[in-house]
Design a protein around this motif. Structure first.
Motif, mmCIF file in Angstrom:
data_model
loop_
_atom_site.group_PDB
_atom_site.id
_atom_site.type_symbol
_atom_site.label_atom_id
_atom_site.label_comp_id
_atom_site.label_asym_id
_atom_site.label_seq_id
_atom_site.Cartn_x
_atom_site.Cartn_y
_atom_site.Cartn_z
ATOM 1 N N PHE A 1 0.839 -1.200 0.000
ATOM 2 C CA PHE A 1 0.000 0.000 0.000
ATOM 3 C C PHE A 1 0.875 1.253 0.000
ATOM 4 C CE2 PHE A 1 -2.812 -3.261 1.689
ATOM 5 C CZ PHE A 1 -3.982 -3.028 0.992
ATOM 6 N N GLY A 2 1.735 1.389 -1.008
ATOM 7 C CA GLY A 2 2.607 2.551 -1.097
ATOM 8 C C GLY A 2 1.833 3.797 -1.505
ATOM 9 N N THR A 3 2.155 4.924 -0.885
ATOM 10 C CA THR A 3 1.462 6.185 -1.191
ATOM 11 C C THR A 3 2.418 7.315 -1.577
ATOM 12 O OG1 THR A 3 1.482 6.799 1.157
ATOM 13 C CG2 THR A 3 -0.476 5.637 0.334
ATOM 14 N N VAL A 4 3.723 7.036 -1.660
ATOM 15 C CA VAL A 4 4.688 8.099 -1.960
ATOM 16 C C VAL A 4 5.538 7.773 -3.185
ATOM 17 C CG1 VAL A 4 4.810 8.922 0.420
ATOM 18 C CG2 VAL A 4 6.383 7.128 -0.340
ATOM 19 N N ASP A 5 5.164 6.746 -3.931
ATOM 20 C CA ASP A 5 5.971 6.300 -5.069
ATOM 21 C C ASP A 5 5.172 6.329 -6.359
ATOM 22 O OD1 ASP A 5 8.554 5.449 -3.721
ATOM 23 O OD2 ASP A 5 7.095 4.282 -2.584
ATOM 24 N N GLY A 6 4.572 7.489 -6.636
ATOM 25 C CA GLY A 6 3.744 7.627 -7.820
ATOM 26 C C GLY A 6 2.311 7.923 -7.438
ATOM 27 N N PRO A 7 1.453 8.092 -8.433
ATOM 28 C CA PRO A 7 0.060 8.475 -8.165
ATOM 29 C C PRO A 7 -0.756 7.355 -7.537
ATOM 30 C CG PRO A 7 0.378 8.018 -10.496
ATOM 31 C CD PRO A 7 1.734 7.981 -9.876
ATOM 32 N N GLY A 8 -1.673 7.721 -6.653
ATOM 33 C CA GLY A 8 -2.590 6.768 -6.069
ATOM 34 C C GLY A 8 -1.928 5.788 -5.118
ATOM 35 N N ILE A 9 -2.679 4.747 -4.774
ATOM 36 C CA ILE A 9 -2.144 3.660 -3.942
ATOM 37 C C ILE A 9 -1.407 2.689 -4.851
ATOM 38 C CG2 ILE A 9 -2.742 1.721 -2.433
ATOM 39 C CD1 ILE A 9 -5.203 3.328 -1.574
ATOM 40 N N PRO B 1 -8.421 2.055 -10.072
ATOM 41 C CA PRO B 1 -7.784 2.502 -11.315
ATOM 42 C C PRO B 1 -6.803 3.661 -11.149
ATOM 43 C CG PRO B 1 -9.908 3.548 -11.120
ATOM 44 C CD PRO B 1 -9.751 2.687 -9.883
ATOM 45 N N THR B 2 -6.695 4.266 -9.938
ATOM 46 C CA THR B 2 -5.911 5.499 -9.813
ATOM 47 C C THR B 2 -4.455 5.260 -9.449
ATOM 48 O OG1 THR B 2 -6.607 5.717 -7.506
ATOM 49 C CG2 THR B 2 -7.941 6.841 -9.172
ATOM 50 N N GLY B 3 -4.130 4.038 -8.986
ATOM 51 C CA GLY B 3 -2.754 3.732 -8.615
ATOM 52 C C GLY B 3 -2.104 2.811 -9.626
ATOM 53 N N GLY B 4 -1.288 1.887 -9.113
ATOM 54 C CA GLY B 4 -0.606 0.965 -10.013
ATOM 55 C C GLY B 4 0.565 0.286 -9.342
ATOM 56 N N VAL B 5 1.567 -0.039 -10.132
ATOM 57 C CA VAL B 5 2.757 -0.737 -9.635
ATOM 58 C C VAL B 5 3.982 0.135 -9.868
ATOM 59 C CG1 VAL B 5 4.278 -2.735 -9.961
ATOM 60 C CG2 VAL B 5 1.792 -3.026 -10.038
ATOM 61 N N THR B 6 4.794 0.296 -8.816
ATOM 62 C CA THR B 6 6.070 0.995 -8.927
ATOM 63 C C THR B 6 7.189 0.015 -8.606
ATOM 64 O OG1 THR B 6 5.143 3.146 -8.301
ATOM 65 C CG2 THR B 6 7.518 2.857 -8.020
ATOM 66 N N VAL B 7 8.191 -0.033 -9.475
ATOM 67 C CA VAL B 7 9.356 -0.879 -9.235
ATOM 68 C C VAL B 7 10.531 0.019 -8.886
ATOM 69 C CG1 VAL B 7 10.842 -2.690 -10.120
ATOM 70 C CG2 VAL B 7 8.487 -2.532 -10.919
ATOM 71 N N THR B 8 11.150 -0.257 -7.748
ATOM 72 C CA THR B 8 12.249 0.549 -7.259
ATOM 73 C C THR B 8 13.358 -0.384 -6.800
ATOM 74 O OG1 THR B 8 12.826 2.321 -5.690
ATOM 75 C CG2 THR B 8 11.136 0.766 -4.979
ATOM 76 N N GLY B 9 14.244 0.079 -5.945
ATOM 77 C CA GLY B 9 15.352 -0.780 -5.542
ATOM 78 C C GLY B 9 16.072 -0.252 -4.328
ATOM 79 N N GLY B 10 17.418 -0.401 -4.377
ATOM 80 C CA GLY B 10 18.253 -0.757 -5.500
ATOM 81 C C GLY B 10 18.016 0.032 -6.783
ATOM 82 N N GLU B 11 18.598 -0.494 -7.845
ATOM 83 C CA GLU B 11 18.409 0.084 -9.175
ATOM 84 C C GLU B 11 17.674 -0.929 -10.039
ATOM 85 O OE1 GLU B 11 17.577 1.676 -12.117
ATOM 86 O OE2 GLU B 11 18.762 3.110 -10.960
ATOM 87 N N PRO B 12 16.375 -0.705 -10.279
ATOM 88 C CA PRO B 12 15.572 -1.698 -11.003
ATOM 89 C C PRO B 12 16.029 -1.950 -12.426
ATOM 90 C CG PRO B 12 14.344 0.354 -10.696
ATOM 91 C CD PRO B 12 15.571 0.444 -9.843
ATOM 92 N N ARG C 1 -3.565 -9.720 -6.405
ATOM 93 C CA ARG C 1 -4.349 -9.830 -5.170
ATOM 94 C C ARG C 1 -4.705 -8.456 -4.610
ATOM 95 N NH1 ARG C 1 -0.823 -14.331 -3.946
ATOM 96 N NH2 ARG C 1 0.372 -13.144 -2.395
ATOM 97 N N TYR C 2 -3.959 -7.435 -5.035
ATOM 98 C CA TYR C 2 -4.203 -6.066 -4.553
ATOM 99 C C TYR C 2 -4.822 -5.176 -5.624
ATOM 100 C CZ TYR C 2 -1.241 -7.539 -0.693
ATOM 101 O OH TYR C 2 -0.724 -8.213 0.376
ATOM 102 N N ARG C 3 -5.248 -5.789 -6.707
ATOM 103 C CA ARG C 3 -5.732 -5.001 -7.842
ATOM 104 C C ARG C 3 -6.878 -4.053 -7.467
ATOM 105 N NH1 ARG C 3 -6.785 -6.984 -13.989
ATOM 106 N NH2 ARG C 3 -7.553 -5.007 -14.788
ATOM 107 N N ASN C 4 -7.801 -4.491 -6.636
ATOM 108 C CA ASN C 4 -8.938 -3.650 -6.264
ATOM 109 C C ASN C 4 -8.514 -2.414 -5.480
ATOM 110 O OD1 ASN C 4 -10.723 -5.374 -7.511
ATOM 111 N ND2 ASN C 4 -11.266 -6.477 -5.644
ATOM 112 N N TYR C 5 -7.337 -2.469 -4.863
ATOM 113 C CA TYR C 5 -6.845 -1.327 -4.098
ATOM 114 C C TYR C 5 -6.039 -0.365 -4.965
ATOM 115 C CZ TYR C 5 -8.121 -4.218 -0.088
ATOM 116 O OH TYR C 5 -8.807 -5.000 0.814
ATOM 117 N N ILE C 6 -5.262 -0.914 -5.897
ATOM 118 C CA ILE C 6 -4.345 -0.066 -6.668
ATOM 119 C C ILE C 6 -4.948 0.449 -7.972
ATOM 120 C CG2 ILE C 6 -2.340 -1.189 -5.664
ATOM 121 C CD1 ILE C 6 -1.956 -2.740 -8.271
#
Length: 242
Positions: A18-26, A74-85, A67-72
């Motif tokens: 439930f990230g809120t600081v790594d891009g738009p939305g949850i 339509p306004t959020g999504g997936v952020t990949v970070t690292g490290g260096e992704p 499994r988290y699709r209903n939370y993220i």
């Protein structure tokens, strides 16, 4: 593991659901293991070792995200970070193909300190947003701070601009290191050459990750630096006119 197999496996450090600081939305945040930079202020020092973390399969990661699709959505999504992704670009291509097929917003948090290969271009074609961490606009100071000069990351930023791939540009404000007026004015000029910057985030330096260095038996080189204050951030915003 062979290169072809690595398309379907990632070296993973951790997940955040439930990230809120790594891009738009949850957002579902995937932290990949491994980084080639040596940022003196890194608060995820335990992500550097390419031999650390654990292998997770593409299907395992994708199913976990769903499994988290209903939370993220339509306004959020997936952020990949690292490290260096971007060190695991071939895996990310396969992951982002699956995410795009499911209409899930894709975001990469990166330093951009990589050469723009065909694989990188292929991945960026599947990327909706890049959180681009500008380490330092001054070339020599950048090398001193993170171990690399800034040529590759500035070229990366220009490529994103030329391809009209949206950027949220990030700069960590480190008192005495990245907050000098002339450097910030130079950063302002550089930002003015880009046509795809949707947001500028000034991140206050903090020393909360120091314990990770201590745990690894490593010397924390910015032990003498005070955490950035609200006033430090406001001053930088005034100079950058944001």
């Amino acid at each position: 593991m062979e290169k072809e197999e690595l398309k379907y496996y990632a070296k993973v450090h951790s997940f955040e659901s439930f990230g809120t600081v790594d891009g738009p939305g949850i957002r579902f945040v995937l932290f990949l293991q491994g980084c080639h930079l040596k940022c003196k202020y890194c608060h995820n020092r335990d992500t550097w070792d390419l031999n650390g973390g654990s292998y997770k399969s593409l299907d395992e990661i994708y199913e976990k995200i769903l499994r988290y699709r209903n939370y993220i959505c339509p306004t959020g999504g997936v952020t990949v970070t690292g490290g260096e992704p971007l060190l695991q670009v071939n895996f990310l291509i396969e992951l982002f193909k699956k995410l795009k097929s499911s209409n899930i917003h894709t975001c990469i948090d990166t330093s951009g300190m990589v050469k723009i290969t065909d694989d990188i271009k292929k991945l960026l074609d599947l990327t909706d947003l890049v959180l681009l961490d500008i380490k330092h606009i001054n070339n020599n100071k950048c090398k001193e701070l993170v171990g690399f000069d800034n040529q590759l990351e500035l070229e990366f930023a220009k490529y994103l601009s030329d391809q009209n791939i949206p950027i949220w540009l990030r700069q960590v404000i480190i008192p005495g290191y990245t907050d000098e007026k002339n450097d910030l004015l130079k950063l302002k000029d550089f930002i003015g050459t880009l046509n795809n910057v949707e947001n500028i985030e000034l991140l206050p330096y903090h020393s909360m990750g120091k314990y990770k260095w201590d745990k690894l038996g490593e010397k924390y080189l910015l032990d003498h630096v005070k955490d950035a204050t609200k006033d430090d951030i406001e001053r930088a915003k005034m100079i950058l006119e944001i």
